[in-house]
Design a protein around this motif. Structure first.
Motif, PDB file in Angstrom:
ATOM      1  N   LEU A  78       0.807  -1.229   0.000  1.00  0.00           N
ATOM      2  CA  LEU A  78       0.000   0.000   0.000  1.00  0.00           C
ATOM      3  C   LEU A  78       0.837   1.276   0.000  1.00  0.00           C
ATOM      4  CD1 LEU A  78      -2.914  -0.751   2.483  1.00  0.00           C
ATOM      5  CD2 LEU A  78      -3.153  -0.021   0.112  1.00  0.00           C
ATOM      6  N   THR A  79       1.957   1.247   0.711  1.00  0.00           N
ATOM      7  CA  THR A  79       2.741   2.478   0.885  1.00  0.00           C
ATOM      8  C   THR A  79       3.917   2.590  -0.067  1.00  0.00           C
ATOM      9  OG1 THR A  79       4.187   1.495   2.563  1.00  0.00           O
ATOM     10  CG2 THR A  79       2.147   2.567   3.346  1.00  0.00           C
ATOM     11  N   GLY A  80       4.291   1.488  -0.724  1.00  0.00           N
ATOM     12  CA  GLY A  80       5.450   1.517  -1.610  1.00  0.00           C
ATOM     13  C   GLY A  80       6.771   1.442  -0.861  1.00  0.00           C
ATOM     14  N   ARG A  81       6.715   1.251   0.452  1.00  0.00           N
ATOM     15  CA  ARG A  81       7.927   1.087   1.245  1.00  0.00           C
ATOM     16  C   ARG A  81       8.362  -0.377   1.200  1.00  0.00           C
ATOM     17  NH1 ARG A  81       5.581   2.613   6.475  1.00  0.00           N
ATOM     18  NH2 ARG A  81       7.584   2.075   7.382  1.00  0.00           N
ATOM     19  N   SER A  82       9.623  -0.625   1.489  1.00  0.00           N
ATOM     20  CA  SER A  82      10.089  -2.009   1.522  1.00  0.00           C
ATOM     21  C   SER A  82       9.552  -2.688   2.775  1.00  0.00           C
ATOM     22  CB  SER A  82      11.619  -2.070   1.513  1.00  0.00           C
ATOM     23  OG  SER A  82      12.130  -1.689   2.786  1.00  0.00           O
ATOM     24  N   TYR A  83       9.481  -4.016   2.714  1.00  0.00           N
ATOM     25  CA  TYR A  83       9.020  -4.760   3.880  1.00  0.00           C
ATOM     26  C   TYR A  83       9.974  -4.553   5.057  1.00  0.00           C
ATOM     27  CZ  TYR A  83       7.742  -8.526   7.006  1.00  0.00           C
ATOM     28  OH  TYR A  83       7.379  -9.234   8.120  1.00  0.00           O
ATOM     29  N   LEU A 107      -2.510  -8.227  19.991  1.00  0.00           N
ATOM     30  CA  LEU A 107      -1.368  -7.510  19.439  1.00  0.00           C
ATOM     31  C   LEU A 107      -1.841  -6.199  18.821  1.00  0.00           C
ATOM     32  CD1 LEU A 107       0.425 -10.407  17.500  1.00  0.00           C
ATOM     33  CD2 LEU A 107       0.916  -9.588  19.801  1.00  0.00           C
ATOM     34  N   SER A 108      -0.949  -5.220  18.817  1.00  0.00           N
ATOM     35  CA  SER A 108      -1.261  -3.966  18.138  1.00  0.00           C
ATOM     36  C   SER A 108      -1.047  -4.136  16.637  1.00  0.00           C
ATOM     37  CB  SER A 108      -0.374  -2.841  18.671  1.00  0.00           C
ATOM     38  OG  SER A 108       0.982  -3.125  18.418  1.00  0.00           O
ATOM     39  N   VAL A 109      -1.789  -3.364  15.871  1.00  0.00           N
ATOM     40  CA  VAL A 109      -1.611  -3.284  14.420  1.00  0.00           C
ATOM     41  C   VAL A 109      -1.013  -1.902  14.157  1.00  0.00           C
ATOM     42  CG1 VAL A 109      -2.801  -3.210  12.183  1.00  0.00           C
ATOM     43  CG2 VAL A 109      -3.506  -4.872  13.927  1.00  0.00           C
ATOM     44  N   ALA A 110      -0.073  -1.819  13.248  1.00  0.00           N
ATOM     45  CA  ALA A 110       0.656  -0.576  12.995  1.00  0.00           C
ATOM     46  C   ALA A 110      -0.274   0.586  12.643  1.00  0.00           C
ATOM     47  CB  ALA A 110       1.659  -0.787  11.873  1.00  0.00           C
ATOM     48  N   ASP A 111      -0.010   1.723  13.266  1.00  0.00           N
ATOM     49  CA  ASP A 111      -0.765   2.936  12.960  1.00  0.00           C
ATOM     50  C   ASP A 111      -0.573   3.350  11.501  1.00  0.00           C
ATOM     51  OD1 ASP A 111      -1.662   3.089  15.603  1.00  0.00           O
ATOM     52  OD2 ASP A 111      -0.034   4.433  16.201  1.00  0.00           O
ATOM     53  N   GLU A 112       0.617   3.092  10.949  1.00  0.00           N
ATOM     54  CA  GLU A 112       0.896   3.438   9.551  1.00  0.00           C
ATOM     55  C   GLU A 112      -0.001   2.644   8.601  1.00  0.00           C
ATOM     56  OE1 GLU A 112       4.458   4.225  12.074  1.00  0.00           O
ATOM     57  OE2 GLU A 112       3.171   2.476  11.798  1.00  0.00           O
ATOM     58  N   LEU A 113      -0.268   1.376   8.942  1.00  0.00           N
ATOM     59  CA  LEU A 113      -1.168   0.577   8.113  1.00  0.00           C
ATOM     60  C   LEU A 113      -2.587   1.115   8.222  1.00  0.00           C
ATOM     61  CD1 LEU A 113      -1.848  -1.759   6.228  1.00  0.00           C
ATOM     62  CD2 LEU A 113      -2.049  -3.226   8.261  1.00  0.00           C
ATOM     63  N   ARG A 114      -3.019   1.429   9.444  1.00  0.00           N
ATOM     64  CA  ARG A 114      -4.360   2.002   9.631  1.00  0.00           C
ATOM     65  C   ARG A 114      -4.518   3.251   8.772  1.00  0.00           C
ATOM     66  NH1 ARG A 114      -4.961   5.031  14.849  1.00  0.00           N
ATOM     67  NH2 ARG A 114      -3.809   6.397  13.480  1.00  0.00           N
ATOM     68  N   ALA A 115      -3.525   4.136   8.800  1.00  0.00           N
ATOM     69  CA  ALA A 115      -3.583   5.375   8.022  1.00  0.00           C
ATOM     70  C   ALA A 115      -3.596   5.094   6.521  1.00  0.00           C
ATOM     71  CB  ALA A 115      -2.417   6.281   8.390  1.00  0.00           C
ATOM     72  N   ALA A 116      -2.766   4.156   6.079  1.00  0.00           N
ATOM     73  CA  ALA A 116      -2.718   3.831   4.645  1.00  0.00           C
ATOM     74  C   ALA A 116      -4.041   3.240   4.171  1.00  0.00           C
ATOM     75  CB  ALA A 116      -1.569   2.863   4.362  1.00  0.00           C
ATOM     76  N   LEU A 117      -4.623   2.353   4.964  1.00  0.00           N
ATOM     77  CA  LEU A 117      -5.913   1.759   4.595  1.00  0.00           C
ATOM     78  C   LEU A 117      -7.014   2.805   4.574  1.00  0.00           C
ATOM     79  CD1 LEU A 117      -5.666  -1.498   6.707  1.00  0.00           C
ATOM     80  CD2 LEU A 117      -5.928  -1.430   4.212  1.00  0.00           C
ATOM     81  N   ALA A 118      -7.075   3.623   5.615  1.00  0.00           N
ATOM     82  CA  ALA A 118      -8.145   4.619   5.717  1.00  0.00           C
ATOM     83  C   ALA A 118      -8.019   5.696   4.640  1.00  0.00           C
ATOM     84  CB  ALA A 118      -8.136   5.263   7.101  1.00  0.00           C
ATOM     85  N   GLY A 119      -6.797   5.968   4.184  1.00  0.00           N
ATOM     86  CA  GLY A 119      -6.584   7.024   3.208  1.00  0.00           C
ATOM     87  C   GLY A 119      -6.557   6.576   1.763  1.00  0.00           C
ATOM     88  N   SER A 120      -6.771   5.302   1.512  1.00  0.00           N
ATOM     89  CA  SER A 120      -6.682   4.783   0.147  1.00  0.00           C
ATOM     90  C   SER A 120      -8.025   4.818  -0.569  1.00  0.00           C
ATOM     91  CB  SER A 120      -6.169   3.335   0.158  1.00  0.00           C
ATOM     92  OG  SER A 120      -4.834   3.283   0.569  1.00  0.00           O
ATOM     93  N   GLU A 121      -7.959   5.120  -1.838  1.00  0.00           N
ATOM     94  CA  GLU A 121      -9.136   5.052  -2.704  1.00  0.00           C
ATOM     95  C   GLU A 121      -9.472   3.579  -2.952  1.00  0.00           C
ATOM     96  OE1 GLU A 121     -10.947   7.627  -3.908  1.00  0.00           O
ATOM     97  OE2 GLU A 121      -9.673   8.960  -2.729  1.00  0.00           O
ATOM     98  N   PRO A 122     -10.743   3.273  -3.225  1.00  0.00           N
ATOM     99  CA  PRO A 122     -11.121   1.870  -3.486  1.00  0.00           C
ATOM    100  C   PRO A 122     -10.273   1.195  -4.567  1.00  0.00           C
ATOM    101  CG  PRO A 122     -13.076   3.199  -3.182  1.00  0.00           C
ATOM    102  CD  PRO A 122     -11.906   4.157  -3.217  1.00  0.00           C
ATOM    103  N   SER A 123      -9.960   1.911  -5.644  1.00  0.00           N
ATOM    104  CA  SER A 123      -9.167   1.300  -6.716  1.00  0.00           C
ATOM    105  C   SER A 123      -7.762   0.945  -6.230  1.00  0.00           C
ATOM    106  CB  SER A 123      -9.091   2.230  -7.929  1.00  0.00           C
ATOM    107  OG  SER A 123      -8.486   3.465  -7.563  1.00  0.00           O
ATOM    108  N   ALA A 124      -7.185   1.766  -5.352  1.00  0.00           N
ATOM    109  CA  ALA A 124      -5.856   1.472  -4.798  1.00  0.00           C
ATOM    110  C   ALA A 124      -5.919   0.265  -3.872  1.00  0.00           C
ATOM    111  CB  ALA A 124      -5.307   2.691  -4.060  1.00  0.00           C
ATOM    112  N   LEU A 125      -7.004   0.143  -3.115  1.00  0.00           N
ATOM    113  CA  LEU A 125      -7.172  -1.018  -2.236  1.00  0.00           C
ATOM    114  C   LEU A 125      -7.269  -2.302  -3.046  1.00  0.00           C
ATOM    115  CD1 LEU A 125      -9.755   0.384   0.329  1.00  0.00           C
ATOM    116  CD2 LEU A 125      -7.328  -0.102   0.747  1.00  0.00           C
ATOM    117  N   ILE A 126      -8.031  -2.262  -4.129  1.00  0.00           N
ATOM    118  CA  ILE A 126      -8.196  -3.445  -4.981  1.00  0.00           C
ATOM    119  C   ILE A 126      -6.873  -3.832  -5.622  1.00  0.00           C
ATOM    120  CG2 ILE A 126      -9.293  -4.283  -7.104  1.00  0.00           C
ATOM    121  CD1 ILE A 126     -11.785  -2.602  -6.188  1.00  0.00           C
ATOM    122  N   ALA A 127      -6.120  -2.829  -6.099  1.00  0.00           N
ATOM    123  CA  ALA A 127      -4.815  -3.114  -6.699  1.00  0.00           C
ATOM    124  C   ALA A 127      -3.857  -3.684  -5.659  1.00  0.00           C
ATOM    125  CB  ALA A 127      -4.229  -1.841  -7.316  1.00  0.00           C
TER     126      ALA A 127
END
Length: 171
Positions: A78-83, A107-127
């Motif tokens: 989602l973010t284009g960052r390396s694993y 366990l906690s889930v990364a805040d960065e993932l929450r932000a990336a998911l919440a800020g993504s357009e549907p087409s980006a999520l599908i891709a």
């Protein structure tokens, strides 16, 4: 042995720790609606969806989708960052609570993932879902789209409520 993973939002680590008890028990009305959907449309009923616990907590029930490695790989897509960059981030799979007998933990889930998911357009999520490999033995698949879309819904709700994402794992 398979693990059950329930993703949910909570306002704090302390509140999330309550998921070891009955915080995530589904609301009886939600259960009845799901049973009716299974009778009328089994395929639709089997799709991942955010449901409501009796406590009012939004919950996404999943099976064996690891909140550290699998969701770290999703975040990288989602973010284009390396694993490697992603896995070095804070709050990635931090233990919030565990049961006395060791068969459940939160366990906690990364805040960065929450932000990336919440800020993504549907087409980006599908891709992203199509490119994401959540099981190292599998190939990228469009079958992951419903889970990613539901997780994004959960992330959007959490963001609007000022909450973080967590995962309860029962082994």
């Amino acid at each position: 042995m398979s693990a059950i993973t329930d993703y949910f939002s909570a306002p704090s680590d302390e509140a999330a720790a309550a998921a070891l008890d009955d915080l995530l028990d589904l609301d009886p009305d939600d259960i009845a609606a799901a049973e009716e959907l299974y009778r009328t449309s089994p395929d639709e009923a089997a799709r991942p969806r955010v449901r409501t616990a009796a406590s009012g907590t939004p919950v996404l029930q999943a099976k064996e989708i690891d909140p550290t490695v699998s969701l770290g790989q999703l975040e990288a897509v989602l973010t284009g960052r390396s694993y490697d960059e992603v896995k070095a981030g804070p709050r990635r799979g931090t233990m919030v609570a565990d049961s006395e007998d060791g068969d459940a933990f939160v366990l906690s889930v990364a805040d960065e993932l929450r932000a990336a998911l919440a800020g993504s357009e549907p087409s980006a999520l599908i891709a992203a879902a199509g490119a994401w490999i959540f099981d190292e033995a599998a190939e990228p698949s469009e079958e992951s789209v419903p889970f990613v879309v539901a997780l994004a819904e959960l992330a959007t709700t959490a963001t609007s409520r000022g909450e973080r994402l967590y995962c309860r794992i029962i082994v």
